[in-house]
Design a protein around this motif. Structure first.
Motif, PDB file in Angstrom:
ATOM      1  N   ALA A 141       0.848  -1.183   0.000  1.00  0.00           N
ATOM      2  CA  ALA A 141       0.000   0.000   0.000  1.00  0.00           C
ATOM      3  C   ALA A 141       0.889   1.240   0.000  1.00  0.00           C
ATOM      4  CB  ALA A 141      -0.910   0.006   1.228  1.00  0.00           C
ATOM      5  N   PRO A 142       0.385   2.371  -0.476  1.00  0.00           N
ATOM      6  CA  PRO A 142       1.211   3.581  -0.485  1.00  0.00           C
ATOM      7  C   PRO A 142       1.577   4.081   0.908  1.00  0.00           C
ATOM      8  CG  PRO A 142      -1.030   4.082  -1.177  1.00  0.00           C
ATOM      9  CD  PRO A 142      -0.915   2.597  -1.132  1.00  0.00           C
ATOM     10  N   HIS A 143       0.716   3.781   1.903  1.00  0.00           N
ATOM     11  CA  HIS A 143       0.965   4.227   3.274  1.00  0.00           C
ATOM     12  C   HIS A 143       0.491   3.155   4.244  1.00  0.00           C
ATOM     13  CE1 HIS A 143       1.622   8.199   1.533  1.00  0.00           C
ATOM     14  NE2 HIS A 143       0.412   8.142   1.000  1.00  0.00           N
ATOM     15  N   TYR A 144       1.049   3.199   5.447  1.00  0.00           N
ATOM     16  CA  TYR A 144       0.623   2.296   6.514  1.00  0.00           C
ATOM     17  C   TYR A 144       0.456   3.082   7.809  1.00  0.00           C
ATOM     18  CZ  TYR A 144       2.175  -1.424   3.386  1.00  0.00           C
ATOM     19  OH  TYR A 144       2.335  -2.252   2.303  1.00  0.00           O
ATOM     20  N   ILE A 145      -0.478   2.633   8.610  1.00  0.00           N
ATOM     21  CA  ILE A 145      -0.597   3.116   9.981  1.00  0.00           C
ATOM     22  C   ILE A 145      -0.316   1.936  10.891  1.00  0.00           C
ATOM     23  CG2 ILE A 145      -2.163   3.985  11.767  1.00  0.00           C
ATOM     24  CD1 ILE A 145      -3.621   5.537   9.582  1.00  0.00           C
ATOM     25  N   ALA A 146       0.646   2.096  11.787  1.00  0.00           N
ATOM     26  CA  ALA A 146       0.998   1.035  12.731  1.00  0.00           C
ATOM     27  C   ALA A 146       0.332   1.297  14.069  1.00  0.00           C
ATOM     28  CB  ALA A 146       2.517   0.981  12.908  1.00  0.00           C
ATOM     29  N   LEU A 147      -0.145   0.242  14.688  1.00  0.00           N
ATOM     30  CA  LEU A 147      -0.696   0.342  16.033  1.00  0.00           C
ATOM     31  C   LEU A 147       0.282  -0.305  17.004  1.00  0.00           C
ATOM     32  CD1 LEU A 147      -4.251  -0.061  17.349  1.00  0.00           C
ATOM     33  CD2 LEU A 147      -2.447  -1.441  18.374  1.00  0.00           C
ATOM     34  N   ARG A 148       0.681   0.463  18.002  1.00  0.00           N
ATOM     35  CA  ARG A 148       1.571  -0.045  19.047  1.00  0.00           C
ATOM     36  C   ARG A 148       0.754  -0.314  20.304  1.00  0.00           C
ATOM     37  NH1 ARG A 148       5.144   4.358  17.086  1.00  0.00           N
ATOM     38  NH2 ARG A 148       4.065   5.670  18.597  1.00  0.00           N
ATOM     39  N   ALA A 149       0.896  -1.513  20.862  1.00  0.00           N
ATOM     40  CA  ALA A 149       0.252  -1.859  22.130  1.00  0.00           C
ATOM     41  C   ALA A 149       1.307  -2.520  23.004  1.00  0.00           C
ATOM     42  CB  ALA A 149      -0.934  -2.786  21.905  1.00  0.00           C
ATOM     43  N   LYS A 150       1.635  -1.893  24.138  1.00  0.00           N
ATOM     44  CA  LYS A 150       2.773  -2.336  24.938  1.00  0.00           C
ATOM     45  C   LYS A 150       2.446  -3.474  25.885  1.00  0.00           C
ATOM     46  CE  LYS A 150       5.251   2.029  24.638  1.00  0.00           C
ATOM     47  NZ  LYS A 150       5.941   3.117  25.377  1.00  0.00           N
ATOM     48  N   SER A 151       1.258  -4.036  25.751  1.00  0.00           N
ATOM     49  CA  SER A 151       0.880  -5.162  26.587  1.00  0.00           C
ATOM     50  C   SER A 151       0.067  -6.143  25.762  1.00  0.00           C
ATOM     51  CB  SER A 151       0.048  -4.686  27.786  1.00  0.00           C
ATOM     52  OG  SER A 151      -0.529  -5.777  28.468  1.00  0.00           O
TER      53      SER A 151
ATOM     54  N   GLY B 265       9.837   1.761  19.872  1.00  0.00           N
ATOM     55  CA  GLY B 265       8.573   1.112  20.191  1.00  0.00           C
ATOM     56  C   GLY B 265       8.091   0.183  19.096  1.00  0.00           C
ATOM     57  N   GLY B 266       8.880   0.013  18.038  1.00  0.00           N
ATOM     58  CA  GLY B 266       8.470  -0.818  16.917  1.00  0.00           C
ATOM     59  C   GLY B 266       8.244  -2.265  17.272  1.00  0.00           C
ATOM     60  N   GLU B 267       8.907  -2.718  18.342  1.00  0.00           N
ATOM     61  CA  GLU B 267       8.722  -4.114  18.753  1.00  0.00           C
ATOM     62  C   GLU B 267       7.303  -4.379  19.255  1.00  0.00           C
ATOM     63  OE1 GLU B 267      10.679  -2.086  22.384  1.00  0.00           O
ATOM     64  OE2 GLU B 267      10.572  -1.858  20.191  1.00  0.00           O
ATOM     65  N   PHE B 268       6.566  -3.301  19.554  1.00  0.00           N
ATOM     66  CA  PHE B 268       5.200  -3.448  20.046  1.00  0.00           C
ATOM     67  C   PHE B 268       4.161  -3.348  18.931  1.00  0.00           C
ATOM     68  CE2 PHE B 268       7.548  -1.460  23.651  1.00  0.00           C
ATOM     69  CZ  PHE B 268       7.509  -2.544  24.507  1.00  0.00           C
ATOM     70  N   VAL B 269       4.606  -3.263  17.686  1.00  0.00           N
ATOM     71  CA  VAL B 269       3.686  -3.173  16.550  1.00  0.00           C
ATOM     72  C   VAL B 269       3.286  -4.583  16.123  1.00  0.00           C
ATOM     73  CG1 VAL B 269       3.413  -2.482  14.135  1.00  0.00           C
ATOM     74  CG2 VAL B 269       4.598  -0.967  15.743  1.00  0.00           C
ATOM     75  N   ASP B 270       2.059  -4.958  16.408  1.00  0.00           N
ATOM     76  CA  ASP B 270       1.547  -6.275  16.014  1.00  0.00           C
ATOM     77  C   ASP B 270       0.574  -6.195  14.844  1.00  0.00           C
ATOM     78  OD1 ASP B 270       3.013  -7.637  17.903  1.00  0.00           O
ATOM     79  OD2 ASP B 270       1.411  -7.629  19.393  1.00  0.00           O
ATOM     80  N   TYR B 271       0.094  -4.975  14.547  1.00  0.00           N
ATOM     81  CA  TYR B 271      -0.854  -4.785  13.443  1.00  0.00           C
ATOM     82  C   TYR B 271      -0.530  -3.483  12.713  1.00  0.00           C
ATOM     83  CZ  TYR B 271      -3.738  -8.345  15.710  1.00  0.00           C
ATOM     84  OH  TYR B 271      -4.180  -9.513  16.269  1.00  0.00           O
ATOM     85  N   ILE B 272      -0.661  -3.535  11.396  1.00  0.00           N
ATOM     86  CA  ILE B 272      -0.591  -2.319  10.605  1.00  0.00           C
ATOM     87  C   ILE B 272      -1.801  -2.287   9.665  1.00  0.00           C
ATOM     88  CG2 ILE B 272       1.922  -2.095  10.712  1.00  0.00           C
ATOM     89  CD1 ILE B 272       2.129  -3.293   7.949  1.00  0.00           C
ATOM     90  N   ILE B 273      -2.206  -1.084   9.295  1.00  0.00           N
ATOM     91  CA  ILE B 273      -3.281  -0.904   8.322  1.00  0.00           C
ATOM     92  C   ILE B 273      -2.669  -0.308   7.063  1.00  0.00           C
ATOM     93  CG2 ILE B 273      -5.439   0.263   7.762  1.00  0.00           C
ATOM     94  CD1 ILE B 273      -6.037   0.425  10.733  1.00  0.00           C
ATOM     95  N   GLY B 274      -2.727  -1.060   5.968  1.00  0.00           N
ATOM     96  CA  GLY B 274      -2.354  -0.498   4.678  1.00  0.00           C
ATOM     97  C   GLY B 274      -3.546   0.254   4.121  1.00  0.00           C
ATOM     98  N   PHE B 275      -3.306   1.437   3.546  1.00  0.00           N
ATOM     99  CA  PHE B 275      -4.446   2.185   3.018  1.00  0.00           C
ATOM    100  C   PHE B 275      -4.038   3.045   1.832  1.00  0.00           C
ATOM    101  CE2 PHE B 275      -2.449   5.105   5.944  1.00  0.00           C
ATOM    102  CZ  PHE B 275      -2.687   6.372   5.448  1.00  0.00           C
ATOM    103  N   GLY B 276      -5.034   3.371   1.029  1.00  0.00           N
ATOM    104  CA  GLY B 276      -4.850   4.180  -0.173  1.00  0.00           C
ATOM    105  C   GLY B 276      -6.049   3.976  -1.079  1.00  0.00           C
ATOM    106  N   LYS B 277      -5.919   4.354  -2.327  1.00  0.00           N
ATOM    107  CA  LYS B 277      -6.998   4.152  -3.281  1.00  0.00           C
ATOM    108  C   LYS B 277      -6.959   2.713  -3.797  1.00  0.00           C
ATOM    109  CE  LYS B 277      -8.783   8.280  -3.283  1.00  0.00           C
ATOM    110  NZ  LYS B 277     -10.162   8.509  -2.798  1.00  0.00           N
ATOM    111  N   ALA B 278      -8.117   2.053  -3.804  1.00  0.00           N
ATOM    112  CA  ALA B 278      -8.181   0.668  -4.260  1.00  0.00           C
ATOM    113  C   ALA B 278      -7.905   0.575  -5.757  1.00  0.00           C
ATOM    114  CB  ALA B 278      -9.559   0.086  -3.949  1.00  0.00           C
TER     115      ALA B 278
END
Length: 267
Positions: free
Chosen positions: A73-83, A130-143
């Motif tokens: 995807a052209p961009h990603y949003i990463a979600l960090r959760a420390k637990s 904090g990248g070690e806490f990234v378990d999910y990313i959202i790829g997004f852009g125009k389909a």
């Protein structure tokens, strides 16, 4: 947006145009991240935007994605959760799908990608501190050549009588009772909430004390806690669309035939 219609028709996008967002679009994403992080202030959840989509996709090829194929995807949003405790996994799903919905409402195609299996060192190099806490990313852009609301990409879903019960988890709730509470459309739509490998681990138990207890099918694995967070978000959002604002409360309790009680909400 009518959330019940949205949920029944939304689809995951697997192919994206390479076009990057404008400066205005990126500013909107950053503002949205700030807004959601404010709402998530009581948790250990945070987001980060990564504009270098092609570099991230290349680094994760063969390590994340679907069947070993990374979704570029052209961009990603990463979600960090420390637990990784139950409550934080549930909040992860809740806020991840809240972000996903914001993107889709802005007419972006989106795709959840799990990175929990990626080694810590690579995640740190890609996502920084904090990248070690990234378990999910959202790829997004125009389909690319795919309608976000493509009717032909529907996965099988359990019927209402298989997920909503009354008093006991082996007694389907009468449809007339759901209609009386104004919840039949809600439960008909919530069946389409996304879940890992379409596991649909949620079960709802209506009780005479005026509450609904949400149970999780433990046989589906730990990722189901994230799925539970997703369905909690959509339930609240659909009620809000009808002018009713109610929120789930997390609970503890004894399992019932492999079902774990995880949250409760008033009818």
């Amino acid at each position: 947006m009518v959330m019940t219609n949205f949920l029944q028709k939304r689809r995951t996008v697997r192919e994206f145009q390479t076009t990057k967002l404008s400066a205005e679009g990126l500013a909107w994403v950053k503002d949205t991240i700030a807004k959601l992080e404010k709402q998530a202030a009581d948790s250990q959840v945070s987001f980060a935007l990564y504009e270098n989509g092609s570099e991230i996709a290349k680094a994760l090829q063969g390590k994340a994605g679907y069947g070993g194929t990374m979704i570029e995807a052209p961009h990603y949003i990463a979600l960090r959760a420390k637990s990784h405790d139950k409550a934080e996994l549930i909040r992860t799903g809740y806020y991840l799908e809240m972000m996903n919905t914001e993107l889709i409402e802005k007419n972006f195609g989106t795709c959840w990608i799990t990175t929990m299996q990626v080694n810590k060192e690579l995640k740190q190099s890609l996502f920084g501190e904090g990248g070690e806490f990234v378990d999910y990313i959202i790829g997004f852009g125009k389909a690319l050549n795919q309608d976000v609301f493509d009717e032909e990409r529907v996965s099988p879903r359990l019927s209402v009588d298989k997920i909503v019960f009354k008093d006991h988890l082996d007694t389907p709730a009468p449809l007339t009772e759901l209609e009386n509470y104004g919840l039949f459309d809600v439960f008909s739509s919530i069946r389409f909430a996304p879940s890992h490998i379409n596991a649909q681990p949620w079960r709802f138990l209506l009780k005479d004390d005026g509450t609904i207890t949400l149970y999780m099918d433990k046989s589906k694995g730990q990722k189901s806690y994230v799925d539970i967070g997703v369905v909690m978000y959509y339930y609240e959002a659909m009620l809000k669309n009808t002018g009713t604002e109610k929120t789930w409360s997390l609970i503890e309790g004894a399992d019932v035939a492999g079902m774990e009680p995880v949250a409760t909400i008033s009818l």
